[in-house]
Design a protein around this motif. Sequence first.
Motif, short mmCIF file in Angstrom:
data_model
loop_
_atom_site.label_atom_id
_atom_site.label_comp_id
_atom_site.label_asym_id
_atom_site.label_seq_id
_atom_site.Cartn_x
_atom_site.Cartn_y
_atom_site.Cartn_z
N ASP A 419 58.57 16.01 -10.67
CA ASP A 419 58.65 15.86 -12.12
C ASP A 419 58.61 17.23 -12.77
O ASP A 419 58.44 18.26 -12.12
CB ASP A 419 57.53 14.97 -12.65
N LYS A 439 65.52 9.25 -11.61
CA LYS A 439 65.46 9.47 -13.05
C LYS A 439 64.23 10.29 -13.42
O LYS A 439 63.13 10.07 -12.92
CB LYS A 439 65.45 8.12 -13.78
N ASP A 441 61.80 12.39 -16.46
CA ASP A 441 61.32 12.39 -17.85
C ASP A 441 61.43 13.81 -18.40
O ASP A 441 60.86 14.75 -17.85
CB ASP A 441 59.87 11.91 -17.88
N THR A 443 60.38 14.85 -21.43
CA THR A 443 59.44 15.17 -22.50
C THR A 443 58.57 16.41 -22.24
O THR A 443 58.23 17.11 -23.21
CB THR A 443 58.53 13.96 -22.81
N VAL A 461 68.47 10.95 -16.05
CA VAL A 461 67.44 11.13 -17.07
C VAL A 461 66.98 9.77 -17.58
O VAL A 461 67.79 8.88 -17.88
CB VAL A 461 67.98 11.98 -18.24
N GLN A 462 65.67 9.63 -17.71
CA GLN A 462 65.11 8.36 -18.19
C GLN A 462 65.54 8.06 -19.62
O GLN A 462 65.99 6.96 -19.94
CB GLN A 462 63.58 8.40 -18.11
N ASP A 463 65.41 9.05 -20.51
CA ASP A 463 65.74 8.84 -21.92
C ASP A 463 66.35 10.12 -22.48
O ASP A 463 65.65 11.08 -22.79
CB ASP A 463 64.48 8.47 -22.70
N VAL A 466 65.54 11.76 -26.24
CA VAL A 466 64.43 12.65 -26.55
C VAL A 466 64.94 14.06 -26.85
O VAL A 466 64.25 14.87 -27.47
CB VAL A 466 63.42 12.66 -25.38
#
Length: 542
Positions: A419, A439, A441, A443, A461-463, A466
Amino acid sequence: MSTEAEQNVARLIEQSVARVARAIVAHAPEGWAEAVLVSADGLFGLNVDGEYTLSGVASRPIHLTGGFQDLSDVTAAVGTARGWERTRLEIRCLPSGVYSLVASRDVVSRLYGERPGFLAVLDHGYRLFPAGYAQEEGMAGPAGDPELALARLRAYLKRRAEILGHAEMLPPPVSEAALADAERRLGRPLPPDLRALYLFADGSGDDARSLFGNLGWIPLAQLVAANADRREPVWTGWEDHWDAVVLDADPPGTVRRCHEHPAWLPFATADDGNYLAVDMSPAHAGRPGQVIQIGRDYDEGPLYICDSVTSLLARYLDLLDQGAYEVGEGDDYIGFVEDPYESGSDPELLSGGIPHDVPSGLQAVLIQFNAPTSPLDLAPLAAAPRLRRLDLKRRPVTDLAPIRDLPIESLAVSLHDGDLAPLEGHRHLRSLDLATSTKIDLTPLRTAPNLHGLDLSQAAVQDLTVLAEFTHLRYLALTGSQWAVLLDENKVPPALAAARLSERDASRAEALSWAAKLGLTSGASFVVSGTLASDSETGRTR
């Protein structure tokens, strides 16, 4: 077109296009049905490509042997008339002699190599400046001594004359008035020791062309002219700059981490694009007037030589006393057999892995093509407190924790089952080229205050939305499907200056559609058409 000037521009365009069309037709192969030539502004001038269509199926490339100046003239004229930063020309010709030009604002640039796709520049006025421009300046005084420098130059010339069997004649000195004028034009004084040398001779001239360690000492007027090209950082485009890093000189903190600086004054060269320069704006551990090497072969950063021209002359005298020189054919020059500017350390590691014993002075690690596939252990890098660049994408990495506290500015990494938490709040990180196996994160990256460039085209990518919270992001590379997520959700980072569509097989039409969604449009095209005749060339503009 109403004014005479506008009419003259239109006439130049029409005549130039007609000449290019005539050259295309003149070299067309037998049985051709259509010819299309495309040119666009590029980094080093015009990029030109084209082909003849044969029988509606086969094709043959256009090899334009002339007409480049005409293409350049048309590009410049249309771009100026329309106010376009970049202009794309498409010229079509038929065997009947009918030809046409469609000139359009070029809002996307095709990219090749390891990072293919299209680039769209959203803010043409924004530039990424090297970190060295913001470095703390040194407060120490100059180390050079004008009287000692002049005494050493005289001793050096005498020793050279003994070796060569004849004296070398230097040009006459410059005047105090000429020096004052040069310093006014430079915007800063020369260091006192170099200034004293110019009051002794205006460079080395042709008779002592290798005076400064195999380099020629340039005349004062040439010093001023050479510095004129270094007043602003050279900008070669986003693909060269978004993840660029300039390494630190040795000793650390002596020279600003830049490729060029207006306070670096070149005074010697071999006319090969490399220079010895005096540095009048050193970093915190340097001294004004220190000697550095810069230029074409120093793309990783400047090389520190010594603290002054005075010390440089002492080094040359030592090399002569050691016999570390050779005399050229005809006894007309002396060349040092040792490199008088050799650095004592290698800041870059090119390898398939990371050794257990990492040199403390290491600043860059690049994993090469022949790397094994086993995960890469980053723990040994803790022994390299000056590490600035890591290119690890050819080996998987599972844990970024060992680099949490290192001053890494550019990171390219293939993260497998790891991560980004170790990069949270990382104050040095400026660019990240990320590939992932699962995937991820994003952030944790929001709090990296200097992160200006991201390439996520090989990352899951998860989201992605962002990214709208990345208010300092200036460059972003994504695939078409990734861009669609941001564009559909209106979540494009607000301060983007450049964007890349990372699709090797994307068409220009697809790229233009993508650019339009980013707010860039080509606008109305500029069109010229005409027919080639055996005794005349006519055209019309709209």
